[in-house]
Scaffold this active site. Structure first.
Site, mmCIF file in Angstrom:
data_model
loop_
_atom_site.group_PDB
_atom_site.id
_atom_site.type_symbol
_atom_site.label_atom_id
_atom_site.label_comp_id
_atom_site.label_asym_id
_atom_site.label_seq_id
_atom_site.Cartn_x
_atom_site.Cartn_y
_atom_site.Cartn_z
ATOM 1 N N LYS A 44 -14.445 -30.199 15.287
ATOM 2 C CA LYS A 44 -13.402 -29.918 14.311
ATOM 3 C C LYS A 44 -12.798 -28.545 14.537
ATOM 4 O O LYS A 44 -11.751 -28.221 13.977
ATOM 5 C CB LYS A 44 -13.994 -29.954 12.877
ATOM 6 C CG LYS A 44 -14.667 -31.245 12.547
ATOM 7 C CD LYS A 44 -15.443 -31.123 11.217
ATOM 8 C CE LYS A 44 -16.147 -32.436 10.944
ATOM 9 N NZ LYS A 44 -17.333 -32.235 10.103
ATOM 10 N N GLY A 45 -13.477 -27.744 15.352
ATOM 11 C CA GLY A 45 -13.144 -26.321 15.472
ATOM 12 C C GLY A 45 -11.756 -26.003 15.996
ATOM 13 O O GLY A 45 -11.196 -24.964 15.671
ATOM 14 N N GLU A 100 -9.931 -26.026 22.934
ATOM 15 C CA GLU A 100 -11.257 -25.769 22.364
ATOM 16 C C GLU A 100 -11.225 -24.455 21.587
ATOM 17 O O GLU A 100 -10.399 -23.580 21.864
ATOM 18 C CB GLU A 100 -12.273 -25.721 23.528
ATOM 19 C CG GLU A 100 -13.684 -25.313 23.191
ATOM 20 C CD GLU A 100 -14.424 -26.230 22.249
ATOM 21 O OE1 GLU A 100 -13.871 -26.549 21.166
ATOM 22 O OE2 GLU A 100 -15.574 -26.596 22.539
ATOM 23 N N ASP A 101 -12.107 -24.304 20.613
ATOM 24 C CA ASP A 101 -12.146 -23.046 19.853
ATOM 25 C C ASP A 101 -12.831 -21.927 20.635
ATOM 26 O O ASP A 101 -12.314 -20.828 20.740
ATOM 27 C CB ASP A 101 -12.786 -23.236 18.463
ATOM 28 C CG ASP A 101 -14.161 -23.913 18.496
ATOM 29 O OD1 ASP A 101 -14.692 -24.203 19.596
ATOM 30 O OD2 ASP A 101 -14.713 -24.171 17.405
ATOM 31 N N ASP A 104 -18.825 -21.139 25.035
ATOM 32 C CA ASP A 104 -20.031 -20.320 24.885
ATOM 33 C C ASP A 104 -20.935 -20.577 26.099
ATOM 34 O O ASP A 104 -20.690 -20.036 27.164
ATOM 35 C CB ASP A 104 -20.679 -20.718 23.551
ATOM 36 C CG ASP A 104 -21.811 -19.816 23.119
ATOM 37 O OD1 ASP A 104 -21.686 -18.596 23.261
ATOM 38 O OD2 ASP A 104 -22.828 -20.334 22.622
ATOM 39 N N LYS A 132 -16.741 -16.540 25.666
ATOM 40 C CA LYS A 132 -17.897 -15.622 25.702
ATOM 41 C C LYS A 132 -18.569 -15.776 27.061
ATOM 42 O O LYS A 132 -19.603 -16.431 27.170
ATOM 43 C CB LYS A 132 -18.913 -16.017 24.623
ATOM 44 C CG LYS A 132 -18.476 -15.846 23.199
ATOM 45 C CD LYS A 132 -19.711 -16.050 22.318
ATOM 46 C CE LYS A 132 -19.391 -16.612 20.976
ATOM 47 N NZ LYS A 132 -20.601 -16.972 20.211
ATOM 48 N N PHE A 153 -21.805 -14.018 17.103
ATOM 49 C CA PHE A 153 -21.504 -15.294 16.455
ATOM 50 C C PHE A 153 -20.346 -15.074 15.488
ATOM 51 O O PHE A 153 -20.443 -14.288 14.553
ATOM 52 C CB PHE A 153 -22.720 -15.877 15.736
ATOM 53 C CG PHE A 153 -22.496 -17.308 15.350
ATOM 54 C CD1 PHE A 153 -22.651 -18.319 16.290
ATOM 55 C CD2 PHE A 153 -22.074 -17.644 14.070
ATOM 56 C CE1 PHE A 153 -22.397 -19.646 15.955
ATOM 57 C CE2 PHE A 153 -21.820 -18.967 13.730
ATOM 58 C CZ PHE A 153 -21.988 -19.967 14.665
ATOM 59 N N VAL A 154 -19.233 -15.752 15.741
ATOM 60 C CA VAL A 154 -18.020 -15.516 14.963
ATOM 61 C C VAL A 154 -17.614 -16.759 14.170
ATOM 62 O O VAL A 154 -17.964 -17.886 14.537
ATOM 63 C CB VAL A 154 -16.850 -15.067 15.860
ATOM 64 C CG1 VAL A 154 -17.122 -13.695 16.470
ATOM 65 C CG2 VAL A 154 -16.569 -16.083 16.967
ATOM 66 N N ARG A 166 -14.316 -22.132 8.122
ATOM 67 C CA ARG A 166 -13.259 -22.518 9.059
ATOM 68 C C ARG A 166 -11.870 -22.129 8.564
ATOM 69 O O ARG A 166 -10.927 -22.031 9.346
ATOM 70 C CB ARG A 166 -13.257 -24.042 9.271
ATOM 71 C CG ARG A 166 -14.476 -24.598 9.961
ATOM 72 C CD ARG A 166 -14.211 -26.046 10.337
ATOM 73 N NE ARG A 166 -15.407 -26.835 10.572
ATOM 74 C CZ ARG A 166 -16.025 -26.945 11.745
ATOM 75 N NH1 ARG A 166 -15.578 -26.282 12.781
ATOM 76 N NH2 ARG A 166 -17.086 -27.707 11.871
HETATM 77 P P1 IMP Z 1 -21.023 -24.421 24.249
HETATM 78 O O1 IMP Z 1 -21.299 -25.859 24.544
HETATM 79 O O2 IMP Z 1 -22.280 -23.616 24.188
HETATM 80 O O3 IMP Z 1 -19.979 -23.795 25.147
HETATM 81 O O4 IMP Z 1 -20.530 -24.339 22.770
HETATM 82 C C1 IMP Z 1 -19.304 -24.699 22.356
HETATM 83 C C2 IMP Z 1 -19.320 -24.983 20.881
HETATM 84 O O5 IMP Z 1 -20.305 -24.197 20.203
HETATM 85 C C3 IMP Z 1 -18.021 -24.610 20.244
HETATM 86 O O6 IMP Z 1 -17.133 -25.685 20.228
HETATM 87 C C4 IMP Z 1 -18.432 -24.207 18.846
HETATM 88 O O7 IMP Z 1 -18.442 -25.340 18.003
HETATM 89 C C5 IMP Z 1 -19.840 -23.690 18.983
HETATM 90 N N1 IMP Z 1 -19.893 -22.208 19.011
HETATM 91 C C6 IMP Z 1 -20.206 -21.414 20.049
HETATM 92 N N2 IMP Z 1 -20.148 -20.107 19.720
HETATM 93 C C7 IMP Z 1 -19.764 -20.071 18.427
HETATM 94 C C8 IMP Z 1 -19.497 -19.002 17.500
HETATM 95 O O8 IMP Z 1 -19.587 -17.797 17.779
HETATM 96 N N3 IMP Z 1 -19.128 -19.390 16.255
HETATM 97 C C9 IMP Z 1 -18.996 -20.691 15.880
HETATM 98 N N4 IMP Z 1 -19.218 -21.712 16.712
HETATM 99 C C10 IMP Z 1 -19.613 -21.411 17.969
HETATM 100 MG MG MG Z 2 -18.871 -25.825 15.755
#
Ligand code: IMP
Ligand code: MG
Length: 181
Positions: A44-45, A100-101, A104, A132, A153-154, A166
């Site tokens: 949803k981000g 994508e939001d 990470d 990140k 963490f944001v 959100r």
């Molecule tokens: P990844 O698979 O670790 O790259 O994570 C991606 C997903 O993790 C994003 O779509 C977010 O939903 C969540 N996420 C990662 N870092 C943050 C953060 O700092 N705040 C909120 N959601 C995060």
């Molecule tokens: Mg999320």
């Protein structure tokens, strides 16, 4: 207690975001000139970011949404990715831009890119609001990137903790005591 009181610091103001989203829209418009685009928002981000970004893109486009499982109520990635809601439309031979939001660990996007690539799009690129890079576990380099941020963490502008925050028009850092409880 008001939800604003749970924020320790504003990292990106609404103005910072609007300015950068406009620039990204201009860049995307230049790069996709003469081509039709399918923008895919990750639920949803990505909703607030996608809604603003598409209004800055001047080539013809369609958008669709996909939902994948990610963190649940935790702040760490499980590494297990599942499609919870698939696209409504075929992307075969289409120029696809995933929105994508935040990238990470990169696990979500790596899985999603592989999945979408198997559907034979004409091209596939990624546009993320936040990156990140210090947290990366697999190689994912978004073609379009709003802001590189440190390992914090944001929340806000679509980003959540346990489904909340959100709706903020800015991106901020949550007080650690909120998620260490
Ligand atoms: P990844 O698979 O670790 O790259 O994570 C991606 C997903 O993790 C994003 O779509 C977010 O939903 C969540 N996420 C990662 N870092 C943050 C953060 O700092 N705040 C909120 N959601 C995060
Ligand atoms: Mg999320």
């Amino acid at each position: 207690m008001a939800i604003m009181d749970e924020i320790s610091e504003v990292l990106l103001t609404a103005d910072d975001i609007a300015k950068r989203v406009k620039e990204l829209g201009e860049e995307i418009t230049r790069d996709y000139e003469g081509r039709d685009l399918v923008v895919i928002g990750i639920l949803k981000g990505a909703i607030p970011f996608m809604a603003d970004l598409i209004r800055e893109i001047k080539v013809p486009l369609e958008y669709d949404l996909i939902a994948v499982s990610s963190y649940g109520a935790s702040t760490r990635s499980s590494g297990i990715v599942q499609i919870r809601k698939d696209l409504d439309t075929s992307i075969e031979e289409k120029h696809v831009l995933i929105v994508e939001d935040v990238v990470d660990t990169g696990l979500t996007l790596k899985y999603l890119c592989e999945n979408l690539r198997s559907r034979h799009p004409a091209s596939l690129r990624v546009c993320t609001l936040l990156d990140k890079p210090s947290r990366r576990e697999v190689e994912i380099v978004p073609e379009y990137n709003g802001f590189v941020i440190p390992d914090r963490f944001v929340v806000g502008y679509g980003l959540d903790y346990a489904g909340r925050y959100r709706q903020f028009p800015f991106v901020g850092v949550l007080k650690p005591e909120v998620y260490q409880k």
